[in-house]
Write an enzyme that holds these catalytic residues in place. Structure first.
Site, PDB file in Angstrom:
ATOM      1  CG  ASP A 260      -2.063   1.082   1.027  1.00  0.00           C
ATOM      2  OD1 ASP A 260      -3.413   0.675   1.026  1.00  0.00           O
ATOM      3  OD2 ASP A 260      -1.880   2.252   1.233  1.00  0.00           O
TER       4      ASP A 260
ATOM      5  CG  HIS B 290     -12.919  -3.317 -12.661  1.00  0.00           C
ATOM      6  ND1 HIS B 290     -12.327  -2.488 -12.052  1.00  0.00           N
ATOM      7  CD2 HIS B 290     -14.273  -2.991 -12.526  1.00  0.00           C
ATOM      8  CE1 HIS B 290     -12.811  -1.392 -11.550  1.00  0.00           C
ATOM      9  NE2 HIS B 290     -14.393  -2.053 -11.795  1.00  0.00           N
TER      10      HIS B 290
ATOM     11  CG  ASN C  39     -12.491   0.007   3.755  1.00  0.00           C
ATOM     12  OD1 ASN C  39     -12.883  -0.707   5.039  1.00  0.00           O
ATOM     13  ND2 ASN C  39     -11.256   0.379   3.709  1.00  0.00           N
TER      14      ASN C  39
ATOM     15  N   GLY D 282     -15.930   3.477   3.345  1.00  0.00           N
ATOM     16  CA  GLY D 282     -14.693   4.390   3.147  1.00  0.00           C
ATOM     17  C   GLY D 282     -13.794   3.675   2.033  1.00  0.00           C
TER      18      GLY D 282
ATOM     19  CG  HIS E  45      -9.911  -3.153  -8.972  1.00  0.00           C
ATOM     20  ND1 HIS E  45      -9.676  -3.113 -10.426  1.00  0.00           N
ATOM     21  CD2 HIS E  45      -9.697  -4.465  -8.220  1.00  0.00           C
ATOM     22  CE1 HIS E  45      -9.418  -4.421 -10.634  1.00  0.00           C
ATOM     23  NE2 HIS E  45      -9.089  -5.267  -9.541  1.00  0.00           N
TER      24      HIS E  45
ATOM     25  CG  HIS F 282      -8.881  -2.836  -2.319  1.00  0.00           C
ATOM     26  ND1 HIS F 282      -9.768  -2.082  -3.167  1.00  0.00           N
ATOM     27  CD2 HIS F 282      -8.665  -2.244  -1.266  1.00  0.00           C
ATOM     28  CE1 HIS F 282      -9.999  -0.933  -2.476  1.00  0.00           C
ATOM     29  NE2 HIS F 282      -9.391  -1.012  -1.249  1.00  0.00           N
TER      30      HIS F 282
ATOM     31  CG  HIS G 195      -6.778  -2.932   3.151  1.00  0.00           C
ATOM     32  ND1 HIS G 195      -6.067  -1.700   2.571  1.00  0.00           N
ATOM     33  CD2 HIS G 195      -8.091  -2.508   2.538  1.00  0.00           C
ATOM     34  CE1 HIS G 195      -6.891  -0.835   1.905  1.00  0.00           C
ATOM     35  NE2 HIS G 195      -7.869  -1.180   2.107  1.00  0.00           N
TER      36      HIS G 195
END
Ligand code: 5GP
Ligand code: ZN
Length: 110
Positions: free
Chosen positions: A28, A44, A83, A89, A94, A96, A98
């Site tokens: 990130d 996507h 999120n 937020g 796309h 993802h 974390h």
């Protein structure tokens, strides 16, 4: 193309930590912990609301690889955060996940 599609295509540079034919994991740009990796499908998908029977294999593949990606960064305890949508937020539209860790993580929402 969206930002993460541009990163997948190699048009925007990233620090890759794992890649195969279906997914890409990269550091990130604004890490919130010593380890902060973003894992994306190469297809996507806007967010969790866009997961279908046809594309969910990308999601299962991400989760199959998360332990390996975390281990490659020297951690086996971490949070996996997603999120979904504006109120949550989500800033890049796309899908993802974390991977956040490398320190004792602070306050939990849940
Ligand atoms: P979200 O807020 O949508 O859950 O997460 C988007 C993440 O993408 C943020 O943590 C943000 O720091 C990261 N990000 C945004 N632009 C870039 C970029 O150009 N490169 C990288 N490596 N990460 C980015
Ligand atoms: Zn995209």
């Amino acid at each position: 193309m969206c930002l993460f599609c541009e990163i997948v295509a190699g048009n925007i540079p990233s620090t890759k930590v794992y890649e195969d034919d279906m997914i890409l994991a990269f550091k990130d740009i604004n890490p919130v912990a010593p380890v902060h990796i973003v894992v994306v499908p190469k297809l996507h998908i806007e967010n969790v609301n866009g997961i279908t029977e046809e594309n969910s294999k990308y999601v299962s593949h991400i989760f199959e690889k998360i332990p390996e990606i975390a281990k490659s960064q020297g951690i086996d305890s971490y949070r996996v955060i997603n999120n979904c949508g504006e109120d949550a937020g989500q800033s890049v539209m796309h899908l993802h996940f974390h991977i956040v860790g490398g320190t004792k993580l602070g306050e939990k929402i849940i």
